[in-house]
Every structure is written in structure tokens, then in C-alpha cells.
Design an enzyme around this catalytic site. Structure first.
Site, PDB file in Angstrom:
ATOM      1  N   HIS A   1     -14.350  13.254 -12.763  1.00 19.94           N
ATOM      2  CA  HIS A   1     -13.870  12.022 -13.590  1.00 19.94           C
ATOM      3  C   HIS A   1     -12.336  12.147 -13.468  1.00 19.94           C
ATOM      4  CE1 HIS A   1     -17.869  12.179 -15.541  1.00 19.94           C
ATOM      5  NE2 HIS A   1     -17.423  13.455 -15.850  1.00 19.94           N
TER       6      HIS A   1
ATOM      7  N   SER B   1       9.023  -0.885   2.702  1.00 14.81           N
ATOM      8  CA  SER B   1       9.071  -1.915   2.329  1.00 14.81           C
ATOM      9  C   SER B   1       9.911  -3.016   2.782  1.00 14.81           C
ATOM     10  CB  SER B   1       8.901  -2.255   0.683  1.00 14.81           C
ATOM     11  OG  SER B   1       9.241  -3.474   0.230  1.00 14.81           O
TER      12      SER B   1
ATOM     13  N   LYS C   1      10.879   2.410  -0.798  1.00 19.44           N
ATOM     14  CA  LYS C   1       9.501   2.491  -0.797  1.00 19.44           C
ATOM     15  C   LYS C   1       8.972   3.348   0.234  1.00 19.44           C
ATOM     16  CE  LYS C   1       6.550   0.547  -2.670  1.00 19.44           C
ATOM     17  NZ  LYS C   1       5.514   0.468  -3.413  1.00 19.44           N
TER      18      LYS C   1
ATOM     19  N   ASN D   1       5.330   4.010   1.693  1.00 15.69           N
ATOM     20  CA  ASN D   1       4.069   3.404   1.352  1.00 15.69           C
ATOM     21  C   ASN D   1       2.722   4.047   2.267  1.00 15.69           C
ATOM     22  OD1 ASN D   1       4.855   1.636  -0.379  1.00 15.69           O
ATOM     23  ND2 ASN D   1       5.244   0.052   0.868  1.00 15.69           N
TER      24      ASN D   1
ATOM     25  N   GLU E   1      -4.287   3.593   3.379  1.00 14.26           N
ATOM     26  CA  GLU E   1      -4.632   2.585   2.738  1.00 14.26           C
ATOM     27  C   GLU E   1      -5.567   1.815   3.622  1.00 14.26           C
ATOM     28  OE1 GLU E   1      -1.482   0.654  -0.061  1.00 14.26           O
ATOM     29  OE2 GLU E   1      -0.398   1.331   1.599  1.00 14.26           O
TER      30      GLU E   1
END
Ligand code: ARG
Length: 449
Positions: A148, A269, A275, A277, A282
Site C-alpha cells: 500500500h 525545466s 529541476k 525531471n 515518465e
């Protein structure tokens, strides 16, 4: 007006824009077919060799970008046959003897899927090797295991990495099984009923390395089960990759900070200078949707189709090719990404005693000393609540607390407290027990060579 409509229909019905990538397989299948025609006397053996040689030349032309593709010639089969006729005249007109585009196209696609499976097996193996390498590099590191997404029990990092080696092994096994059904020769079904000409399917089978002949012409000329099954395998690979990607995206956040992702697999970014990323992860997560959608597309395509060939089936290729390209692309970046990602051992270690990762082993210690499971569960639950009130760990509780839970065994229970002790207590086969993980790591290294 008639002409205009015709041009629209041409553009509507063509498949050359996407089926041209079958050209090598189409040529290979046609060469086998031609040689078979030579063996049975439908052309002479010398003519068969002439056809095979001309097909090689056509393949070289396509390789070199010298073939001009046109939607007026509809598909790759027609392009190659026309090119052959341009080279050989009437002899070229004999190639399509005893065959139809209906059995030809499914033969080509099966040859293509067979190669695709073999390529994927190599890519999956590379990803497994990267996980096994990480398991070895991070051997001995203890990380929190989650259910969980809440801290559950401690596991060895090696155990974690090998979990993915297992998933990708099942993917490889599934592809190998799928390959068995792919590797059955359709050619010879002709349009749908077979042919009255004296073809020899066994010869074609041997030449193309298929394991068996499709038994029923009506069935095989309409069969795309193998394509669906293959894209299902791809969907499961994409699903496995998406779970891993999601996990590492979370693990790379400031909140978790478990991972040092390699710069070469992240981007910055355009507005926020600080940033980094995790774009590759993704996109891996996002692309899974495309692959799974491809499977739905194929189901919708074949659903409710009557026997035998229907032109709908031409639409199988876009989903098939895209699903393969997507998964192959994901796997090819996954392997180096895994290889170059390091655990932030210091961060993990600094918080490893949080979250009561040792609670379940403590409960098992009580059970081992004769406390009924449900009572042990309750007793440890109470101890955890005391800790939460006092903002402390289980190991910080006084001896009396353990003595109360297990009269006479309180001191011994201390030996199961703390994450290192809890981890060392595991023994079962397939568990995170250090000896068990070490054994499995050895086996994986052997298996992957
Ligand atoms: N381009 C077609 C396909 O992909 C080849 C078969 C065409 N057969 C036909 N009867 N029109 O399915």
C-alpha cells in the site's frame, strides 16, 4: 468524378505506407515459394533460381532506397511482384502461382513477429542483466519494503532488484510460448480453400524454419490470434515497466530521495533552473497506455469477423508495429538507466529504523515462543501504539514491555528488534533471508551468463 473517387479509394485502401517494413520477410517467403514451385515443376529449377536472384536484387534496391513506393500499387506484396515482373517479364508473372495475398500477408507477418520476439528476448535479457548487476552492487543494503506504499518489512536491496528479474523472466517465457503458435506456416492456404495445383507446403515449411503446417486453410488465412497474443505479451512487459517507472519516479522525489538518477536520463525545466525531471521514466509509464490500447484495437478489429480473410485485417499492422516499437524503445533505455542508477545508501540508512519495519518479525518471535498468532498480533499492535505515543522505536521500549507480551521470553525478543536483526531472522525459501538472496543472485548470474 470517377477518377477523383478512384484516387480517394486508392489512398483509402493502400497499406504501402506502413506495410513496407515487411519487405525483407516478403522477399524471403517469396524465395521459398519460388524454389518450391521449381521443385514441383510449376516452374523449372533454373527459373526458380532466377526469380530468387531477382528478388535479392529487389531487396537490395529497397535497402538502398531505390524502390519508389506508390499508393497506386497498394501494398508491399504488389510492389515487389511488379518489380519482379519488370525485371523478368513473364517469368515474374509466375511467382504468384498457387498462392494468394491472403496467405502471403499472414506468412510475412508471422516471419516478422518471429524476428520481433527474438529481438525482444535479447532486450529483456539486457534489462534483467542490469537489475542483476544492481543487485550485486547493492548487496547487503537494506531498504524498506512496501505494501500500500506504506512501510511494511525490511528487504535486501538485492531481493528488490531480483524481483524485476523474475517479472521479465516470465515475460521472456511468455514470448517463447507465443512463438510456438506463431511458428506454424500459413502459406499454401491460398485465398482460403487451398489450391488444386501440386504445391509442396512441407518444402516451404523447411525453407522458412516453421515448426508445422497450419492444418486448416480457412482458419489460418483469417487467423490473427498470434498477433493479439504477441501484443498481449508486449502489454504485460509495458505494464511491468510502468510499475517500475512509477516506483522510481516516486523514489527520486525529494520526499523519498532514495535514488540518484543518472543525468543522461533526466531533463531540465525550461523555466525552473533547479529541476531534474525523470522524463525517461515518465514516458515509459505513459507509453504503456499506447501498447495496451494497441491490444484493445486488435481485439476490436477481429471481433465479429466472419471466415475467412476480410480486408479489415490489413489494419492489424499499425497496432502491431507500434506496440513493438514502443516496447523495444522502452526496454532499450531501461537497461542503461537501471545500470547507471545508484541507491542513496546514506539517506535510506538514516531513516531505515522508521516505520516499524521490525514489527512483524517481533510478532513472529512471539509466535515462535508459543503465543497464538492472533494474540501475538494484538500484543505487538499494542507495543506499536505505545511507541507512537512516546515517539520512539520498538527497540526503545523497556524490557518490561516485552516481558509483559511474552512472560519469560522478553529478553530473547530483543534479539529480533531493529531492522538488521529483523532482516537476519528471515529463513523461508524465496524470502529476503540473506543466504536465500545470495543463492538466488548466484543462480541469476549463471542463468544470464
Ligand atoms: N494488404 C493486404 C493486408 O494487409 C494484403 C492482403 C490483400 N488481400 C486482398 N484480398 N485484398 O491484409
Amino acid at each position: 468524378m470517377g477518377r477523383a473517387v478512384h484516387r480517394r479509394v486508392e489512398a483509402f485502401t493502400e497499406s504501402i505506407t506502413f506495410d513496407r517494413r515487411l519487405y525483407r520477410h516478403d522477399i524471403r517467403a517469396s524465395q521459398a515459394h519460388a524454389r518450391m514451385l521449381g521443385e514441383v515443376g510449376l516452374v523449372t529449377p533454373a527459373e526458380a533460381e532466377k526469380i530468387a536472384a531477382a528478388l535479392d536484387d529487389i531487396g537490395a534496391d529497397i535497402d538502398a532506397g531505390r524502390m519508389e513506393f506508390s499508393i497506386s500499387l497498394e501494398d508491399i506484396h504488389t510492389h515487389i511482384e511488379r518489380a519482379l515482373i519488370a525485371k523478368l517479364g513473364d517469368l515474374g508473372r509466375k511467382l504468384h502461382t498457387g498462392r494468394s495475398r491472403n496467405d502471403q500477408v499472414v506468412t510475412d507477418v508471422k516471419l516478422w513477429v518471429r524476428d520481433a520476439i527474438d529481438e525482444l528476448d535479447g532486450l529483456l535479457k539486457d534489462v534483467q542483466a542490469a537489475f542483476v548487476e544492481s543487485a550485486e552492487r547493492e548487496a547487503g543494503v537494506i531498504i524498506p519494503g512496501y505494501t500500500h506504499l506504506q512501510r511494511a518489512q525490511p528487504v535486501l536491496a538485492a531481493h528488490y532488484f531480483l524481483a524485476y528479474a523474475e517479472k521479465f523472466q516470465r515475460d521472456r517465457d511468455r514470448l517463447a510460448d507465443c512463438r510456438k503458435r506463431v511458428n506454424v506456416l500459413p502459406l499454401g492456404a491460398a485465398a482460403m480453400a487451398g489450391t488444386s495445383l501440386p504445391i509442396n507446403r512441407e518444402s516451404v515449411r523447411k525453407q522458412l524454419g516453421f515448426d508445422a503446417l497450419a492444418r486448416n486453410s480457412l482458419d489460418v488465412s483469417s487467423d490473427r490470434d498470434f498477433a493479439l497474443e504477441f501484443v498481449f505479451c508486449l502489454s504485460l512487459i509495458a505494464t511491468h515497466l510502468s510499475g517500475w517507472a512509477e516506483e522510481w519516479i516516486i523514489w527520486s522525489t525529494t520526499e523519498f530521495n532514495f535514488l540518484e538518477l543518472p543525468d543522461a536520463f533526466c531533463t531540465g525545466s525550461s523555466i525552473m533552473p533547479h529541476k531534474k525531471n525523470p522524463d525517461v521514466l515518465e514516458l515509459t509509464r505513459g507509453k504503456a497506455g499506447r501498447v495496451i490500447a494497441g491490444l484493445q484495437q486488435l481485439f476490436l478489429l477481429v471481433k465479429a469477423l466472419p471466415l475467412a480473410y476480410n480486408r479489415d485485417l490489413q489494419e492489424d499492422k499499425t497496432a502491431l508495429f507500434d506496440a513493438f516499437d514502443t516496447v523495444a524503445g522502452c526496454l532499450s533505455v531501461a537497461a542503461p538507466l537501471v545500470q547507471q542508477t545508484k541507491l542513496r545508501r546514506d539517506v535510506i540508512a538514516s531513516r531505515i529504523e522508521e516505520g516499524f519495519l521490525d514489527a512483524t518479525t517481533l510478532m513472529e518471535g512471539l509466535i515462535a515462543r508459543g503465543v497464538p498468532m492472533r494474540s501475538a498480533h494484538e500484543a505487538v499492535g499494542n507495543l506499536v501504539r505505545r511507541c507512537e505515543e512516546k515517539h520512539c522505536r520498538l527497540a526503545d521500549l523497556p524490557d518490561a514491555a516485552f516481558e509483559e507480551a511474552c512472560p519469560g521470553g522478553g529478553a530473547a525478543l530483543r534479539g529480533t528488534l531493529g531492522v538488521a536483526n529483523a532482516l537476519a531472522a528471515f529463513t523461508s525459501v524465496g524470502s529476503t533471508a540473506p543466504a536465500e538472496v545470495a543463492r538466488q543472485l548466484r543462480e541469476w548470474k549463471e542463468r544470464l551468463g
